[in-house]
Motif scaffolding. Sequence first.
Motif, PDB file in Angstrom:
ATOM      1  N   THR A   1      39.477  42.586  30.003  1.00  0.00           N
ATOM      2  CA  THR A   1      40.107  43.620  30.730  1.00  0.00           C
ATOM      3  C   THR A   1      41.249  44.132  29.633  1.00  0.00           C
ATOM      4  O   THR A   1      41.349  45.056  28.757  1.00  0.00           O
TER       5      THR A   1
ATOM      6  N   LEU B   1      30.922  44.479  37.759  1.00  0.00           N
ATOM      7  CA  LEU B   1      32.086  44.578  37.747  1.00  0.00           C
ATOM      8  C   LEU B   1      31.998  45.953  38.675  1.00  0.00           C
ATOM      9  O   LEU B   1      30.548  47.371  37.657  1.00  0.00           O
TER      10      LEU B   1
ATOM     11  N   GLU C   1      38.340  39.440  44.888  1.00  0.00           N
ATOM     12  CA  GLU C   1      39.147  39.657  43.680  1.00  0.00           C
ATOM     13  C   GLU C   1      39.458  38.383  43.005  1.00  0.00           C
ATOM     14  O   GLU C   1      40.295  38.144  41.545  1.00  0.00           O
TER      15      GLU C   1
ATOM     16  N   GLY D   1      43.863  41.915  35.360  1.00  0.00           N
ATOM     17  CA  GLY D   1      42.186  41.039  34.441  1.00  0.00           C
ATOM     18  C   GLY D   1      43.024  39.611  34.597  1.00  0.00           C
ATOM     19  O   GLY D   1      41.771  39.141  35.459  1.00  0.00           O
TER      20      GLY D   1
ATOM     21  N   ARG E   1      42.744  42.841  42.115  1.00  0.00           N
ATOM     22  CA  ARG E   1      42.567  44.494  42.136  1.00  0.00           C
ATOM     23  C   ARG E   1      41.483  44.562  41.269  1.00  0.00           C
ATOM     24  O   ARG E   1      41.598  45.530  40.757  1.00  0.00           O
ATOM     25  N   ILE E   2      40.353  43.721  40.975  1.00  0.00           N
ATOM     26  CA  ILE E   2      39.559  43.956  40.282  1.00  0.00           C
ATOM     27  C   ILE E   2      38.804  43.882  40.976  1.00  0.00           C
ATOM     28  O   ILE E   2      38.192  42.887  41.663  1.00  0.00           O
TER      29      ILE E   2
ATOM     30  N   ARG F   1      39.382  52.640  35.233  1.00  0.00           N
ATOM     31  CA  ARG F   1      40.930  52.675  35.858  1.00  0.00           C
ATOM     32  C   ARG F   1      41.603  51.844  34.164  1.00  0.00           C
ATOM     33  O   ARG F   1      42.881  52.751  33.651  1.00  0.00           O
TER      34      ARG F   1
ATOM     35  N   ALA G   1      42.246  53.182  42.155  1.00  0.00           N
ATOM     36  CA  ALA G   1      42.562  52.031  42.208  1.00  0.00           C
ATOM     37  C   ALA G   1      42.882  52.231  40.720  1.00  0.00           C
ATOM     38  O   ALA G   1      43.441  50.744  40.275  1.00  0.00           O
TER      39      ALA G   1
ATOM     40  N   TYR H   1      30.656  45.720  31.169  1.00  0.00           N
ATOM     41  CA  TYR H   1      30.817  45.286  32.947  1.00  0.00           C
ATOM     42  C   TYR H   1      29.999  45.439  33.613  1.00  0.00           C
ATOM     43  O   TYR H   1      30.537  44.876  35.035  1.00  0.00           O
TER      44      TYR H   1
ATOM     45  N   ASN I   1      36.664  49.545  37.758  1.00  0.00           N
ATOM     46  CA  ASN I   1      37.916  49.153  36.761  1.00  0.00           C
ATOM     47  C   ASN I   1      37.586  49.169  35.211  1.00  0.00           C
ATOM     48  O   ASN I   1      38.924  49.334  34.521  1.00  0.00           O
TER      49      ASN I   1
ATOM     50  N   TYR J   1      34.838  44.127  42.764  1.00  0.00           N
ATOM     51  CA  TYR J   1      33.740  43.915  42.023  1.00  0.00           C
ATOM     52  C   TYR J   1      32.220  43.750  42.698  1.00  0.00           C
ATOM     53  O   TYR J   1      32.608  44.798  44.894  1.00  0.00           O
TER      54      TYR J   1
END
Length: 488
Positions: A365, A402, A475, A460, A465-466, A409, A203, A397, A406, A468
Amino acid sequence: MALDFTPKTYDEIPEDKRPSLGEALVPIAGMILFLSVGMIYLEMDPQMPLLWGIAFAGLFGRYYFSYAWSDLYDGIGRSILTGLQAILILFVIYMLISAWIDSGTIPTLMYYGLEFLSPGIFLPFTVVLSAVVAFAIGSSWTTAGTLGVAMIGIGSGLGIPEAMTAGAVLSGAYTGDKNSPLSDTTNLAAAVTNTELMDHIRAMRPGTAISFAISLLLFVVLGLSASGTIPVDRIAEIQGGLESSYAISPLTFIPLVITFALAFYGFPALPSLGAGIFAGVAVSTTVQGVGFAAAWETVHFGTGPETGVDLTDELLASGGLEGSVWVVSIVVAALALGGILQETGVLAAIAYHIGRAVSSVAGLTAGTAAGTIAMNFLAAEQYMAIVVPGMTLQNLYDEYDLESRNLSRAVEASGTTTSAFVPWGSGGVFMASALGVPVIEYAPYYFFGILSPLILVLMGATGWRIFYKDDPERESPPEADAPTPPVE
């Protein structure tokens, strides 16, 4: 009595002692005031302003929140024990640098570096080499305290400002550290957020790659602008001074090879660095012809070579174990202050309210990044900067559906990398003392530390690259998926 090292989340603090945001900001405001007046206006060293902050935070916790003195002592104890490894590494690194100078390891690295490197390629070469070494051994601190010291010397000989070289070392070292499965902070960020280690590393890779590429490009530009600044015969003069004072030989690389080999094969930082000290003393006595007792006195009291070249003498002067006391006192005082702020719920309250102030994934984020950076400045320890937001924000989160990677990272991209910006924190104190460059001077050139949280926030904001839980490949969330945080 055994101490519990797991920090309380905001919800776990008893309601009668749970600080509001306004209450939590009182000791923070006091700390900022004391540090500002002491360090900026009065031009004092950080120790006494930190002591004022400890006294103020302790009195506030005792008489406003009604914590017992024993509770506050436990908070200080937990914080110092959490940072104990950093304290011990500081002691060991100071001894290691003196041992490697006395053994000729660092002088030989400088000699050959001046022989083969040029100003135009030096900075980007330093970034890449530092990244490779830090990735291989899993430690930005070990990389900076060994390789970084030599690169500062080489860069100075090539006419590169020390602040630029320090920024290059740090940019490479933290890049490698963040992506190494051997790194303690990488493992900590994954563990505290309940994320599988390799998921966490994967990630981080896109944002890290972008930050590293931009940093490398900037150092290429700086390197080109630094070309042609070496005075005539300067390199020959420095090399002559080194040759007159040390036996320049590949045998002096033995301590470096032993230290990096142990780290590469999974030995922790302390035994790896400790082995480097003993190997350095062995090389001092056999290759350099230094007496056994004299070699250990150098480890204790430091080096003060007389090569006949002022720049070389300055670069190769070190404090040894005795010289580490001033630095360690700052770290201990900062950890004590952070321990009181943690024990009284101040840190948890700030992290909680930052998280609850957001209303979107982008805001979450950015809020995580801001909270983690704030923890670095308040707790003065990168471990606490990762642990406190990592534990406090997990539920939030989850509310946004999420995946935990996430969060892992976010706390590492904004926690590990920015610790070197805190003048009184263990990261900033260590880097400044090991490299011999004040934080305020290398900070503008530590490009990776600046870019890493910025790229995180952009990820964010764009949804790139978010991940779920219901669809790891999705994304960008449907608008209906975004929850509305409760009003406090």
